[in-house]
Design a protein around this motif. Structure first.
Motif, PDB file in Angstrom:
ATOM      1  N   ILE A   5       0.673  -3.355   1.333  1.00 13.95           N
ATOM      2  CA  ILE A   5       0.601  -1.917   1.084  1.00 13.95           C
ATOM      3  C   ILE A   5      -0.049  -1.200   2.265  1.00 13.95           C
ATOM      4  O   ILE A   5       0.455  -0.180   2.755  1.00 13.95           O
ATOM      5  N   VAL A   6      -1.160  -1.729   2.741  1.00 11.71           N
ATOM      6  CA  VAL A   6      -1.906  -1.091   3.832  1.00 11.71           C
ATOM      7  C   VAL A   6      -1.087  -1.070   5.121  1.00 11.71           C
ATOM      8  O   VAL A   6      -0.937  -0.025   5.770  1.00 11.71           O
ATOM      9  N   ILE A   7      -0.539  -2.214   5.522  1.00 14.84           N
ATOM     10  CA  ILE A   7       0.184  -2.275   6.795  1.00 14.84           C
ATOM     11  C   ILE A   7       1.528  -1.549   6.717  1.00 14.84           C
ATOM     12  O   ILE A   7       2.001  -1.004   7.718  1.00 14.84           O
ATOM     13  N   SER A   8       2.124  -1.504   5.523  1.00 15.08           N
ATOM     14  CA  SER A   8       3.382  -0.758   5.360  1.00 15.08           C
ATOM     15  C   SER A   8       3.118   0.739   5.445  1.00 15.08           C
ATOM     16  O   SER A   8       3.934   1.496   5.984  1.00 15.08           O
ATOM     17  N   PHE A   9       1.984   1.167   4.923  1.00 16.64           N
ATOM     18  CA  PHE A   9       1.588   2.570   5.023  1.00 16.64           C
ATOM     19  C   PHE A   9       1.430   2.974   6.487  1.00 16.64           C
ATOM     20  O   PHE A   9       1.920   4.026   6.921  1.00 16.64           O
ATOM     21  N   ILE A  10       0.762   2.127   7.265  1.00 12.87           N
ATOM     22  CA  ILE A  10       0.562   2.408   8.693  1.00 12.87           C
ATOM     23  C   ILE A  10       1.906   2.493   9.411  1.00 12.87           C
ATOM     24  O   ILE A  10       2.147   3.407  10.210  1.00 12.87           O
ATOM     25  N   GLN A  11       2.802   1.536   9.117  1.00  7.18           N
ATOM     26  CA  GLN A  11       4.106   1.545   9.774  1.00  7.18           C
ATOM     27  C   GLN A  11       4.934   2.760   9.352  1.00  7.18           C
ATOM     28  O   GLN A  11       5.732   3.269  10.132  1.00  7.18           O
ATOM     29  N   SER A  12       4.742   3.228   8.143  1.00  9.92           N
ATOM     30  CA  SER A  12       5.469   4.399   7.667  1.00  9.92           C
ATOM     31  C   SER A  12       5.119   5.637   8.486  1.00  9.92           C
ATOM     32  O   SER A  12       5.963   6.505   8.698  1.00  9.92           O
ATOM     33  N   ILE A  13       3.886   5.697   8.952  1.00 17.19           N
ATOM     34  CA  ILE A  13       3.434   6.858   9.718  1.00 17.19           C
ATOM     35  C   ILE A  13       3.762   6.719  11.203  1.00 17.19           C
ATOM     36  O   ILE A  13       4.248   7.663  11.839  1.00 17.19           O
TER      37      ILE A  13
END
Length: 238
Positions: free
Chosen positions: A11-19
């Motif tokens: 969840i955390v790393i996917s959030f970062i990649q989303s931005i």
């Protein structure tokens, strides 16, 4: 317990990649290494997630891709990725400290004329830098840190920045997966983790990314590069 830890990490790393268009491999790799996963397992877990998020970003932002940069990346970064990926099974090269320091320097360029001039000179050797970027990614899975700093230096708007990084990272993932399949190192792909990553992207893109102005995005990206550098340095020391 293992699943819940991975769940939170994804969840955390996917959030970062989303931005920012990068983050799943850059942050996920050192985190999972610390948790005890081997390199092949890490690639099998993270590459599909990164690939699907980047596909969504590329579909949405394809008109913003900097094609000149992308064509050069295909020519100079992809070959060393394919050729050197298999060496990660045999070698344990220490590049995190160097890359971490490099990212911190990049993030501080807006505050120093000397640093700004140094960075401009460094990136003027674009072909050599792209080859080095591909070699680092093939050997360590951390080439995304160099990719982000390189694209950041192009001074694009937020949509162009994310789109160019996303299509580049998507291409990295495709060739890495094809290489793993070819050398017989691919493992069982966890569909549930891909779903978690994609859902995180959809939520972050809708409620956060779209509300960020170009000016704020530039500042956030500088902070992102700085933090990325610190994490890589801490990983190396650890």
């Amino acid at each position: 317990m293992d699943f819940y830890i991975i769940f939170i990490v994804i969840i955390v790393i996917s959030f970062i990649q989303s931005i920012f268009g990068v983050g799943v491999l850059l942050f996920g790799t050192p985190i999972l290494l610390i948790l005890g996963y081997d390199f092949a397992s890490i690639l099998t877990i993270l590459l599909p997630i990164s690939l699907f998020i980047n596909i969504l970003q590329v579909v949405q932002d394809k008109k913003h891709i900097n094609l000149k940069y992308y064509k050069m990346l295909l020519l100079y970064s992809i070959p060393p990725i394919v050729l050197l990926l298999w060496l990660t099974v045999e070698l344990d090269l220490k590049t995190s400290l160097f890359i971490g320091l490099f990212l911190i320097v990049i993030s501080l360029k807006s505050f120093s004329l000397q640093i700004s001039k140094f960075i401009s000179t460094l990136f003027s050797y674009q072909k050599s830098f792209l080859f080095f970027q591909g070699a680092v990614h093939g050997l360590t899975n951390l080439g995304g840190s160099l990719l982000t700093s390189n694209v950041f230096e192009l001074k694009l708007n937020k949509n162009q920045t994310r789109a160019t990084i996303s299509v580049s990272y998507l291409t990295f993932a495709i060739f890495q997966l094809l290489t793993l399949v070819t050398i017989g190192k691919i493992q069982v792909i966890r569909i549930e983790l891909i779903i978690i990553g994609v859902l995180t992207y959809l939520i972050a893109n809708q409620f956060i990314y779209k509300k960020i102005s170009n000016k704020i995005y530039d500042k956030m990206f500088a902070v992102f590069l700085f933090v990325s550098g610190l994490i890589l340095i801490i990983k190396e020391i650890y």
